[in-house]
Scaffold this motif. Sequence first.
Motif, PDB file in Angstrom:
ATOM      1  N   CYS A 526       0.998  -1.253  -0.094  1.00  0.00           N
ATOM      2  CA  CYS A 526       0.011  -0.152  -0.051  1.00  0.00           C
ATOM      3  C   CYS A 526       0.909   1.146  -0.266  1.00  0.00           C
ATOM      4  O   CYS A 526       0.743   2.299  -0.947  1.00  0.00           O
ATOM      5  CB  CYS A 526      -1.011  -0.125   1.161  1.00  0.00           C
ATOM      6  SG  CYS A 526      -2.058   1.267   1.181  1.00  0.00           S
ATOM      7  N   GLN A 527       1.784   1.111   0.790  1.00  0.00           N
ATOM      8  CA  GLN A 527       2.880   2.457   0.917  1.00  0.00           C
ATOM      9  C   GLN A 527       3.585   2.743  -0.804  1.00  0.00           C
ATOM     10  O   GLN A 527       3.552   3.802  -0.787  1.00  0.00           O
ATOM     11  CB  GLN A 527       3.809   2.160   1.919  1.00  0.00           C
ATOM     12  CG  GLN A 527       4.893   3.213   1.973  1.00  0.00           C
ATOM     13  CD  GLN A 527       5.766   3.240   3.121  1.00  0.00           C
ATOM     14  OE1 GLN A 527       5.841   2.079   3.821  1.00  0.00           O
ATOM     15  NE2 GLN A 527       6.423   4.456   3.660  1.00  0.00           N
ATOM     16  N   GLN A 528       4.080   1.513  -1.178  1.00  0.00           N
ATOM     17  CA  GLN A 528       4.560   1.614  -2.366  1.00  0.00           C
ATOM     18  C   GLN A 528       3.761   2.448  -3.380  1.00  0.00           C
ATOM     19  O   GLN A 528       4.103   3.181  -4.159  1.00  0.00           O
ATOM     20  CB  GLN A 528       5.035   0.353  -2.970  1.00  0.00           C
ATOM     21  CG  GLN A 528       6.146  -0.318  -2.264  1.00  0.00           C
ATOM     22  CD  GLN A 528       6.660  -1.757  -2.876  1.00  0.00           C
ATOM     23  OE1 GLN A 528       6.929  -1.814  -4.187  1.00  0.00           O
ATOM     24  NE2 GLN A 528       6.523  -2.610  -2.015  1.00  0.00           N
ATOM     25  N   VAL A 581      -4.124   7.230   3.121  1.00  0.00           N
ATOM     26  CA  VAL A 581      -2.792   8.100   3.390  1.00  0.00           C
ATOM     27  C   VAL A 581      -2.507   8.381   4.901  1.00  0.00           C
ATOM     28  O   VAL A 581      -1.487   8.230   5.362  1.00  0.00           O
ATOM     29  CB  VAL A 581      -2.912   9.325   2.272  1.00  0.00           C
ATOM     30  CG1 VAL A 581      -1.657  10.110   2.700  1.00  0.00           C
ATOM     31  CG2 VAL A 581      -2.853   8.899   0.935  1.00  0.00           C
ATOM     32  N   SER A 582      -3.707   8.858   5.376  1.00  0.00           N
ATOM     33  CA  SER A 582      -3.486   9.351   6.805  1.00  0.00           C
ATOM     34  C   SER A 582      -3.258   7.885   7.791  1.00  0.00           C
ATOM     35  O   SER A 582      -2.363   8.050   8.747  1.00  0.00           O
ATOM     36  CB  SER A 582      -4.707   9.983   7.473  1.00  0.00           C
ATOM     37  OG  SER A 582      -4.840  10.331   8.772  1.00  0.00           O
ATOM     38  N   GLU A 587       0.745   4.135  10.301  1.00  0.00           N
ATOM     39  CA  GLU A 587       1.222   2.573  10.168  1.00  0.00           C
ATOM     40  C   GLU A 587       2.894   2.595   9.915  1.00  0.00           C
ATOM     41  O   GLU A 587       3.657   1.773  10.488  1.00  0.00           O
ATOM     42  CB  GLU A 587       0.512   2.110   9.162  1.00  0.00           C
ATOM     43  CG  GLU A 587      -0.842   1.649   9.488  1.00  0.00           C
ATOM     44  CD  GLU A 587      -0.876   0.640  10.553  1.00  0.00           C
ATOM     45  OE1 GLU A 587      -0.224  -0.529  10.381  1.00  0.00           O
ATOM     46  OE2 GLU A 587      -2.011   0.622  11.205  1.00  0.00           O
ATOM     47  N   THR A 588       3.173   3.663   9.048  1.00  0.00           N
ATOM     48  CA  THR A 588       4.784   3.494   8.571  1.00  0.00           C
ATOM     49  C   THR A 588       5.512   4.600   9.087  1.00  0.00           C
ATOM     50  O   THR A 588       6.686   4.586   8.950  1.00  0.00           O
ATOM     51  CB  THR A 588       4.713   3.661   6.922  1.00  0.00           C
ATOM     52  OG1 THR A 588       4.191   4.947   6.595  1.00  0.00           O
ATOM     53  CG2 THR A 588       3.748   2.619   6.336  1.00  0.00           C
ATOM     54  N   GLY A 589       4.842   5.519   9.805  1.00  0.00           N
ATOM     55  CA  GLY A 589       5.825   6.474  10.412  1.00  0.00           C
ATOM     56  C   GLY A 589       6.221   7.773   9.474  1.00  0.00           C
ATOM     57  O   GLY A 589       6.844   8.611   9.579  1.00  0.00           O
ATOM     58  N   GLU A 590       5.691   7.573   8.251  1.00  0.00           N
ATOM     59  CA  GLU A 590       5.912   8.482   6.987  1.00  0.00           C
ATOM     60  C   GLU A 590       4.898   9.693   7.212  1.00  0.00           C
ATOM     61  O   GLU A 590       3.737   9.826   6.899  1.00  0.00           O
ATOM     62  CB  GLU A 590       5.652   7.834   5.508  1.00  0.00           C
ATOM     63  CG  GLU A 590       5.567   8.620   4.258  1.00  0.00           C
ATOM     64  CD  GLU A 590       7.132   9.482   4.379  1.00  0.00           C
ATOM     65  OE1 GLU A 590       7.143  10.513   5.024  1.00  0.00           O
ATOM     66  OE2 GLU A 590       8.281   9.147   3.699  1.00  0.00           O
TER      67      GLU A 590
END
Length: 669
Positions: A526-528, A581-582, A587-590
Motif C-alpha cells: 500500500c505504501q509503495q 494516506v492518513s 502505520e509507517t511513520g511517514e
Amino acid sequence: MSTKKTLALILMAGLSLQMSAQTFNVDYQIALKQPGNAAVTYHLRSRDGQLRAEKDLPVEVRQQIDKEGDDSRLTVTLTAKATAYFNLAMSIGTDFSTDDSDFYLPGFWYHKNLRSPDSAPSFHTSNSWNFREDRLSSPLTGVFDAASGKSLTVLRLSDWQAETLTTHQEGEVILSGKTSLGYLGFDNSRGRAALTFGYPYVETPKRYIRKLTLINPITTFAKLERGERLSLSWMIHEGKADDYGQFIAQTWRHCIDLLNPQPVKALYSPDEMKSQLSNYFKKSYVDKYDLKYNSGISIRCDDCQPTDHVQLGFCGRVLLNAFNALEYGQQTGDATLVDIGNQIFDSWLKYGFTAKGYFKEDMHIAGGIPADNDIVHSIRQQSEAVYAVLHYLAFEKHLGRKHPEWENKMRTLLNSMLELQKSDGHFPRKYRDDHSDVDASGGSTPSATSTLVMGYKYFGDKKYLAAAKRTVVYLEENIISKSDYFSSTLDANCEDKEAAISAVTATYYLAMVTKGKERQHYVGLCQQAAYFALSWYYLWDVPFAQGQMLGDLGLKSRGWSNVSVENNHIDVFVFELPHIVSWLADETGERRFQRIHDVICSSLNQLLPTPSRLCGIGVPGFNPEVVQHTHWDYGKNGKGFYNDIFAPGWTIASLWELYSPQRTVNFLK
C-alpha cells in the motif's frame, strides 16, 4: 530557435557541477528575438562567473551555485543592458543510455509513456520532449538509469507567480506580459539522456493542446526592459534507487520537502460541503423511466439540466449517490432525500440486472434499457456498484431493515465475478455477459479487490477473501513491482492516477482484514502504491492570468491532481485515498503522508458552487469536473475554465467520501 536546436541543446563545456562522484555539465544557450524577425540563438560559456557569447549581447547572464546538503541550487540572473526579448535554455547531460533510462515528469510522464498512443506525448512520437511547468504536479524533470540505479532530477524553484495570455499557440511568440512559467523536459538526440530546462516556456517537438491532439511546437520570449533584472533558480539532485518505483518515492519526498505545500484556508466545513452538495441529489433526479437515477454525466455546465445518459459507475456513480442521499436524508430528517435514494435502489433491483446477474451499467435510457447481448461490462463499474449496494445493505441492517432480494443479487454477482478471475489472479478490464473478454488487460484488477473484501466481511464467505488475495498476487507481480499503473479509467487506456489509487485501496482493504506478517506485507504494498498515486497531486500553485476564471476565483492548485497522460486537467478524484494516506502515516511513520492529507482535505472545496459563489456552474452543489489548469482543453474554453460538458455524478461521490472518513472503517471493523 528551431525545434532541432531546442531538442539538441549542444553539449558544450559549460558550468561543471560536482555532485557525489559524477560531474555534470550545464550547457546554456540564449535565443534573442527582434520583433518581426526570427530569433537568433547564442551559446554561452562560463567566464569568471558570467556567461558570455562570442559577441556582446543586450543581456548580461550570470550563474551562481550554492551547495545545499547533497543538492546544488543553480541560480541564473539576467540583467538587460537594453530592451531585449529572450528565451534561456539549459541542459545537463548524463552518461545514461536512452534504452536503459526511464523518465519522470510528475503527473504527466512515467517511464517512456508507452502505454499512451502516439497522439499523446510518448516515446512513440519522439524520445525528446519539453513541457511548460504547469502541466506538472511538481515542476520537476527526472531520469532514472536502470542499469546503474542512478538518477538525476531538476526542480524549478520560484517565489513569484505570474501568467499572461498569449496571442498564438505555436511558433515564436513574444509574451504580452509577465509569466513565471518556464519549462522542463529531456533530450535523447545523442543516445544519452540529458535533462532540459529553461525560461520562459517552450514545448517541443509537439504541443499537447487537447485530448489526443498534438500541434506544432512553441517557443516563447519574455521581455526585459533596460536595467531590469530577473533571477531564476533550480535545484539539482542526484540519487540512487533499486528500481523506478523507489526513484518515484524518493523524488516525491524530495519535492514535498522543498516545495513545502501548506494547507489552504478551507472555505467550508465538511457539514457545509455536504449541505450544498446534497442539492445535486434533488436537482439531478430523474424518475420518468423504469430505472431511476441522478443524472451525472454529459451535463452542460451552464444549466446542469439532466440528460438521458446513465452511467452506473465511475462518471455517474448512480448507486453510490443514491446511498449518499438516503444516508444523509436519514441523518438530517430530509424525507425527500430518503425517498429519492429508496426509489433508485428499488428500480435497479427490478430492472437493472442482466440474466447472468450483472448490472446494466451504461445507456442512453430514452432509447430503452439495453438488451443483455448489447452490453459490455467493465470490472470497475460492476465493482463500484457492488461497493455501493453493500454499504446500503449494512446501513439498512443497522437500522433493522433487511433486503433478502438485494443480498441474493449480490451473492449471485460476486459468485459470477469469481468465474471471471483468471488463473494468475487478474480480472479482464471489459467483458460480456457470457464472460467472453472484450479487453483482457489486467490493469483494472484492483477495482475488484476491495469489493471482494467487502463481500467477505458482509457475507462471511472466505472464498471472496481468497479471491481478493489472489488479485493482489497479480497486482504485486505485474503492477506495483513494475510501477506500471494503467487502464483503470474508463475513457483512456494509458498511465493514469486512478489505477494507482485503486492499487492503494485494494492493498489497504486487505491490510484491514488480515493480521501479522501478512498484514504488514499489504501495508508495505500500500505504501509503495501510495507514493505513485500521490505523485499525481499538485505540490505547488500554478499561476493564472487575469481573466482566466480559475485565477480570478483564487484557485490554489496544491492538493488537486492531474488525471492521466491523455487527460491533462486537474480534478477532485480522491474518494478514500486521503483517509488511507492518513492511516499509512500512522502505520509507517511517514509523516509526509499526513502533510499531503491535510493539503488535499483543505483544498478540494475551493470550487464548490453556492448560491452566492457559483464558480462558473449553473446550479449550486454541482461540483465541477474538468478543471483546466494548463494550456489544454477537453474540447472547449482552455486554461482557467471548464469544458462546456461535465460529469458531476462522480465529483459529488468523491467529495462525499472525503467528508465521510469513518465509512469504510466502520464497515470493515
